[in-house]
Design an enzyme around this catalytic site. Structure first.
Site, mmCIF file in Angstrom:
data_model
loop_
_atom_site.group_PDB
_atom_site.id
_atom_site.type_symbol
_atom_site.label_atom_id
_atom_site.label_comp_id
_atom_site.label_asym_id
_atom_site.label_seq_id
_atom_site.Cartn_x
_atom_site.Cartn_y
_atom_site.Cartn_z
ATOM 1 N N ARG A 1 6.590 -2.292 -9.046
ATOM 2 C CA ARG A 1 5.188 -2.425 -9.443
ATOM 3 C C ARG A 1 4.629 -2.653 -10.984
ATOM 4 N NH1 ARG A 1 1.015 -4.016 -9.920
ATOM 5 N NH2 ARG A 1 -0.959 -3.699 -8.793
ATOM 6 N N ARG B 1 1.338 0.314 6.042
ATOM 7 C CA ARG B 1 1.423 0.284 4.817
ATOM 8 C C ARG B 1 2.752 0.998 4.205
ATOM 9 N NH1 ARG B 1 -3.198 -0.922 1.592
ATOM 10 N NH2 ARG B 1 -4.194 -2.374 2.677
ATOM 11 N N ASP C 1 -0.040 -9.667 2.287
ATOM 12 C CA ASP C 1 -1.369 -9.228 2.552
ATOM 13 C C ASP C 1 -2.361 -10.000 3.296
ATOM 14 O OD1 ASP C 1 -3.206 -7.009 0.795
ATOM 15 O OD2 ASP C 1 -4.390 -8.771 1.265
ATOM 16 N N TYR D 1 -14.097 -10.013 4.206
ATOM 17 C CA TYR D 1 -13.766 -10.461 2.837
ATOM 18 C C TYR D 1 -14.406 -11.498 2.449
ATOM 19 C CZ TYR D 1 -10.885 -6.086 2.822
ATOM 20 O OH TYR D 1 -10.567 -4.869 3.127
ATOM 21 N N ARG E 1 2.676 2.357 -2.570
ATOM 22 C CA ARG E 1 2.551 3.052 -3.570
ATOM 23 C C ARG E 1 2.951 4.433 -3.745
ATOM 24 N NH1 ARG E 1 -3.316 1.311 -4.900
ATOM 25 N NH2 ARG E 1 -2.991 0.997 -2.629
#
Ligand code: CP3
Length: 358
Positions: free
Chosen positions: A43, A30, A79, A154, A34
């Site tokens: 973003r 990652r 993703d 998921y 962020r």
């Protein structure tokens, strides 16, 4: 392999193949995200999904951390759920993936189409082509996908969960359906990763983020069987294959004979033990606790030392965190970690010795 050939190969790729390196390569799961002000800035104007679907922006985000830090690899910004959207699964990111109609029935599994990457996710392949010529220092680009079992978690549960109870009970209640779904996902991810390699990805990684939910017999029957299927189809790409097994300390015997080049592990495992169980044919990737980046600078060095010491002098260690970096992390801590891994491993006598032995 000649010394010259070793020198010209990026250290990350050499380490994947357990060849001697001038320093231990380091990248961060990652690493585009962020915790970087430049990511947050972009973003604030563009939704996550739009970022991943716009090649110029996804390429820009991929490269952001490589401009700031001396990282030894880039990883495609996308993703694990993106190819499933390409297969028509209706989902949103909130910020974790939320599936509108969780998949629980035979009819839903039958209805899942095959993935044709060039048709269904062309923007991913376009992103890879834009990234490749622009990676700082010629660092290699890693393409990735979710492990079939992690994707099943998921799809069946419909949203992130601590225990993924609906997915685990699905394996026991409907084992044949689970196997069929996993086979479909395994084939789709093989097509997806094969297309990424054809577009220019120089290594391929499968994230099995929820491996640790399963006991070894269920891991072997469901998760590992599907991964074998994906990885077997990818050997012909010729690029290094990486399998990340989160919370997998009880699963190392299971993955020891999986035909991949690198096993990635989380921070709960001791790398020396992992290397003993996996044997000399596998490289290892990991495994600093992402929380360690919150330590004081000198303490952080000691934690990095502990990971390097546990990995030992044999070739075939790629330094990474044990799981994704936290959004609250200071970029300065990342810079200190990356620089210290390089400094410490280019000075280590064993690195110099093994660099000239070949
Ligand atoms: O830098 C990189 O590593 C590449 C980017 C990347 C993302 N997701 C971007 C992302 C990668 C490799 C992934 C993989 C991924 N996605 C995994 C496997 C790795 C892991 O962490 O175990 C999983 C399980 C997912 C599913 C997913 N996507 C979750 C659980 C979330 C939300 C969690 C969170 O971090 O908030 C996402 C959304 C997501 N994927 C974000 C990013 C940068 C946050 C979206 C945003 O900017 O709001």
């Amino acid at each position: 392999m000649s010394v010259q050939a070793v020198r010209n190969t990026p250290v990350f790729l050499s380490a994947c193949l357990r060849q001697p390196v001038s320093h231990t390569p380091v990248w961060v799961m990652r690493q585009a995200g962020r915790y970087l002000p430049e990511y947050r800035e972009l973003r604030s104007k563009v939704a996550f999904e739009a970022l991943t679907r716009t090649p110029e922006l996804a390429a820009e985000v991929t490269l952001q951390p490589l401009r700031r830090f001396e990282l030894d690899a880039a990883i495609l910004f996308s993703d694990i759920m993106t190819p499933l959207q390409g297969m028509g699964v209706d989902l949103t990111f909130e910020p974790g993936p939320v599936v509108a109609k969780p998949i629980r029935t035979d009819a839903q599994i039958d209805a899942l189409p095959e993935l044709v990457p060039e048709r269904d996710v062309p923007f991913v392949l376009e992103t890879i082509k834009l990234i490749r010529p622009n990676v700082p220092r010629g660092a290699p680009l890693i393409g990735f996908a979710g492990g079939p079992f992690t994707l099943l978690c998921y799809l069946v549960c419909g949203r992130p969960s601590k225990e993924f109870g609906a997915a685990r009970s699905f394996l026991y209640a409907q084992p044949q359906a689970a196997e069929r779904l996993l086979d479909k996902l395994a084939d789709a991810m093989a097509a997806y990763l094969g297309a990424q390699a054809a577009a220019g990805a120089q290594a391929l990684m499968l994230f099995e983020s929820w491996a640790g939910l399963l006991a070894p017999p269920e891991f072997n029957r469901f998760a590992l069987r599907a991964v074998r299927r994906t990885m077997a189809a990818l050997r012909s790409t010729g690029v290094p294959l990486i399998y990340y097994v989160n919370q997998g300390s009880a699963l190392m015997e299971s993955v020891a004979d999986l035909d991949v080049d690198v096993i990635g592990v989380d921070w709960r495992s001791q790398l020396g033990t992992v290397r003993r169980v996996l044997g000399p044919e596998k490289a290892v990737q990991g495994n600093l606790d992402p929380a360690a980046l919150f330590a004081e600078p000198d303490e952080l060095k000691r934690h990095v030392d502990a990971v390097l010491d546990a990995a030992g002098p044999a070739p075939g260690h790629i330094f990474n965190l044990g799981h994704g970096i936290w959004p609250e992390t200071s970029p300065d801590a990342v810079a200190r970690m990356v620089d210290y891994v390089h400094e410490r491993t280019s000075l280590a006598p064993f690195s110099r010795a093994s660099g000239t032995e070949s």
